[in-house]
Design an enzyme around this catalytic site. Sequence first.
Site, PDB file in Angstrom:
ATOM      1  N   PRO A   2       0.833  -1.202   0.000  1.00  0.00           N
ATOM      2  CA  PRO A   2       0.000   0.000   0.000  1.00  0.00           C
ATOM      3  C   PRO A   2       0.871   1.257   0.000  1.00  0.00           C
ATOM      4  CG  PRO A   2      -0.807  -1.565   1.600  1.00  0.00           C
ATOM      5  CD  PRO A   2       0.503  -2.085   1.114  1.00  0.00           C
ATOM      6  N   GLU A   3       0.427   2.264  -0.711  1.00  0.00           N
ATOM      7  CA  GLU A   3       1.158   3.523  -0.736  1.00  0.00           C
ATOM      8  C   GLU A   3       0.470   4.532   0.180  1.00  0.00           C
ATOM      9  OE1 GLU A   3       3.044   4.988  -4.112  1.00  0.00           O
ATOM     10  OE2 GLU A   3       2.795   3.178  -5.313  1.00  0.00           O
ATOM     11  N   HIS A 104      -6.965 -15.376   9.299  1.00  0.00           N
ATOM     12  CA  HIS A 104      -5.927 -14.351   9.203  1.00  0.00           C
ATOM     13  C   HIS A 104      -6.258 -13.112  10.023  1.00  0.00           C
ATOM     14  CE1 HIS A 104      -4.362 -16.953   6.169  1.00  0.00           C
ATOM     15  NE2 HIS A 104      -5.347 -16.726   5.336  1.00  0.00           N
ATOM     16  N   ARG A 126      -0.479 -12.550   4.640  1.00  0.00           N
ATOM     17  CA  ARG A 126       0.957 -12.783   4.432  1.00  0.00           C
ATOM     18  C   ARG A 126       1.808 -12.422   5.645  1.00  0.00           C
ATOM     19  NH1 ARG A 126       1.472 -10.123  -1.654  1.00  0.00           N
ATOM     20  NH2 ARG A 126      -0.503 -10.932  -2.441  1.00  0.00           N
TER      21      ARG A 126
END
Length: 296
Positions: A2-3, A104, A126
């Site tokens: 993500p930016e 998750h 992840r």
Amino acid sequence: MPELPEVETVRRGLAPVMEGAMIARAELRRPDLRFPFPARFAEAVSGRKVLSLGRRAKYLLIDLEGGDVVIAHLGMSGSFRVADGAVEAVPGDFHVARGKDERHDHVVLHLDTGGGPRRVIYNDPRRFGFMDLARREVLAEHPYLRDLGEEPTGNALDAAYLADRFRGRGQPLKTALLDQKIIAGLGNIYVCEALWRAHLSPERASGTLVTAAGKPRKELSVLTEAIRTVIAEAIEAGGSTLRDHIRADGSLGYFQHSFSVYDREGQACRTPGCGGTIGRIVQGGRSTFQCTACQK
């Protein structure tokens, strides 16, 4: 990854829920994410009121009563979602199935908002995200934050600032703009977009935008404005949802529909009258998209 606009979108989505609420209990469902949680992390944040939600570069900052600040990074696949009571309501249109698999759900913040219980859930398939804890008075000296450059959203980022950092450097513009010690939180997508808007080649030496006297050339002023504008537009649109990222309310950002150069290899340049074609090169292991006809 993500930016900055994606992280800012998440911050804005969480702020109305978390600011002013009490973290009644922090539930950690595993001992680590990318890194182990700080010792006694759950105990440290439980029973604390959330004073504010901030952001520095790509880090979320959860400022707690008592002087502690949670530093959270989303990594590549991390996201937050909000649940009311026993029913998880995630409004918004999903275009990428994401963040719903409870296997998750690694961190659950049980909130007392004064209007009934709510949960803020951190999901990260992840596990490249992480959370840390710092004292407010020394936050700026934290290893994650102390070397960061100016924000691309603030008034401190101007042509004179960049001229001071670019002067005498032969480093390619793309590489210099990705240097977090120069501009905090500016990532690959928006560097490509800003360079296209400024009609500057990503391979051009950054020092060529500075005069011998150290003053910014006109091109550097144009580039600075392009950076600020593209970031502001992306935040307004809700970020650029690629692969995994979603907003805190479960919906997706749509700035990607406005990309003029990123991921448009082989397509016509959108600069009026250009007639060029978008090409792709690799710089520092990352894809760079540019129009060689109008970016010089």
